[in-house]
Design an enzyme around this catalytic site. Structure first.
Site, short mmCIF file in Angstrom:
data_model
loop_
_atom_site.label_atom_id
_atom_site.label_comp_id
_atom_site.label_asym_id
_atom_site.label_seq_id
_atom_site.Cartn_x
_atom_site.Cartn_y
_atom_site.Cartn_z
N ASP A 109 46.19 41.49 44.60
CA ASP A 109 44.88 41.14 43.78
C ASP A 109 44.69 42.09 42.87
O ASP A 109 44.34 43.17 43.07
CB ASP A 109 43.76 41.04 44.71
CG ASP A 109 42.48 40.39 44.30
OD1 ASP A 109 42.44 40.19 42.97
OD2 ASP A 109 41.76 40.05 44.93
N ASP A 142 44.31 37.63 35.91
CA ASP A 142 43.82 37.64 37.35
C ASP A 142 44.93 36.92 37.76
O ASP A 142 45.60 36.00 37.64
CB ASP A 142 42.63 36.87 37.42
CG ASP A 142 42.42 36.59 38.95
OD1 ASP A 142 42.14 37.70 39.61
OD2 ASP A 142 41.90 35.74 39.52
#
Length: 438
Positions: free
Chosen positions: A116, A318
């Site tokens: 992440d 992302d």
């Protein structure tokens, strides 16, 4: 025919086959410091899909969770103390697209942690964790585990930390994740092994309880820009540099790679500046200046793309969002131009609102993302997704949903697949190079 020669040749070939070991595509190679990046539902992952379905339907299911991810990203702000309610809940995997295999503690305990780039802290479920039925980390089995109390500098670096006004106690923190889930954890330190590298005294959260369905079953490895992320904690070991190559979701038998540090990064790579937002310090902002559909530069007012630290507006890279999402006016302009250039009727499929007959795919225009100093022409496999029957091709992007008060444009992992994405936090730049990640 020379039979002795043939017999010798046959014996040699048989010997080679008998002494050659089968290569395990899921094994981390011992001669490299790279980590394998594994699609969550691939052969090399310990997790299984909720039900048997095609990879396209799996992607559609994962993309349907993007609104929760965007809601989470839109709430990221300055680190501050927040109270997040925690209640026991059945853990069902919802948001987790790529995992990496690491070892925590001494001796090392293997965990498959979600990658992440928009989160700083790492955390794993620990033994006795309420709401987890998956593999947990056993703190008592590690000889190098250390505790942290509220006096440690790391405690105040974690979003949602909780400490008494006076006295000393363990550093606890509460966090929301994925838009619909929350966790409570205790901050600890232990060794983490990343392929051949060992980082002693790595700070991470030992989860005590979770609620909701978005907490990754074996934890999360935060690669954000904040002081408690893996890259920041590693310091000089990785010089603030890492890159990944995400394999296609279709790559059931293959994995990509996570390269940590400047060694082995592409020598020739195009870069664009990384922008820093003090109010959202974890996120990797870039300056998206425009989008082209085919040869047409889409007319997008600059204020809809401009980076604004005060409002959080702008564009981020992302790893946890599945399909690229633009704020609605931007997406509608891109979509409408794309539809103009594709013949035939338009239909929808799941999160994708611009689908057309696959027989017209040759007419589909390329999408170019214009960044400051860098133009990225997306390959068709990064722009289109096909229905399980193969009869439809769909533009694999979408608008930010109505119920998310988001000003972010998010370049997601489907558009990053089979590209080497390099993050150089020391020199504030992001690099992109073509690479077959499978």
């Amino acid at each position: 025919m020379d039979f002795p020669h043939c017999a010798a040749t046959f014996f040699l070939v048989a010997l080679l086959f008998s002494t050659t070991k089968a290569v395990d595509p899921c094994a981390t190679q011992s001669d490299t410091s790279d980590l394998s990046v594994i699609p969550i539902y691939s052969k090399c992952s310990p997790f299984v899909p909720p039900k048997q379905e095609s990879w396209v339907n799996t992607v559609i299911t994962m993309a349907s969770k993007d609104p929760e991810r965007l809601k989470y990203l839109s709430t990221l702000a300055d680190q501050k103390t927040t109270a997040v309610p925690i209640a026991p809940g059945q853990q069902v995997l919802k948001i987790a697209n790529y995992v990496v295999r690491v070892k925590l503690g001494t001796p090392g305990q293997q965990m498959f942690m979600v990658l992440d780039t928009s989160n700083d802290a790492a955390w794993v479920p620990c033994s006795g964790c309420t709401g987890f039925s998956s593999t947990t980390f056993l703190p008592n089995a590690s000889t190098t585990l250390g505790s942290l109390d509220c006096s440690g500098a790391q405690c105040s670096q974690v979003r949602g930390f909780s400490c008494p006004a006076t006295g000393s106690s363990a550093c606890l923190f509460n966090q929301s994740y994925g838009g619909d889930s929350s966790l409570t954890a205790t901050l600890v330190q232990d060794a983490i092994t990343l392929a051949n590298d060992v980082i002693p005294g790595f700070t991470f959260g030992c989860i005590n309880a979770v609620s909701g369905g978005s907490i990754p079953p074996q934890g999360l490895l935060g690669l954000g820009r904040g002081p408690i992320s893996l890259i920041s904690q590693a310091g000089a070991m990785y010089s603030g540099v890492f890159s990944y190559c995400l394999p296609s979701f279709k790559s059931y038998y293959f994995s990509g790679s996570l390269k940590l540090g400047p060694v082995g990064q592409p020598k020739s790579i195009r870069t664009t500046p990384l922008l820093r937002n003090p109010h959202r310090p974890s996120l990797y902002y870039v300056n998206l200046t425009g989008v082209s559909v085919g040869r047409i530069k889409v007319p997008i007012p600059s204020e809809q793309l401009v980076f604004d630290p005060n409002t959080g507006a702008g564009t981020i890279i992302d790893s946890g969002t599945v399909i690229t999402r633009f704020v609605q006016p931007v997406y509608f302009a891109i979509r409408d131009e794309f539809r103009k250039q594709v013949n035939g009727p338009i239909s929808s499929l799941g999160a994708f609102d611009t689908c057309f007959a696959a027989t017209n795919e040759a007419e589909a225009p390329a999408i170019t993302l214009h960044f400051e100093g860098l133009n990225l022409v997306l390959p068709m496999e990064n722009s289109l997704i096909h229905s399980s029957s193969g009869s439809l091709a769909c533009l694999s992007m979408a608008a930010a949903p109505n119920n998310v008060n988001s000003v972010l444009n998010v370049i997601a992992n489907l558009q990053q697949q089979n590209l080497r994405i390099m993050f150089d936090t020391t020199n504030s730049r992001l690099g992109i190079a073509r690479e077959l990640c499978n």
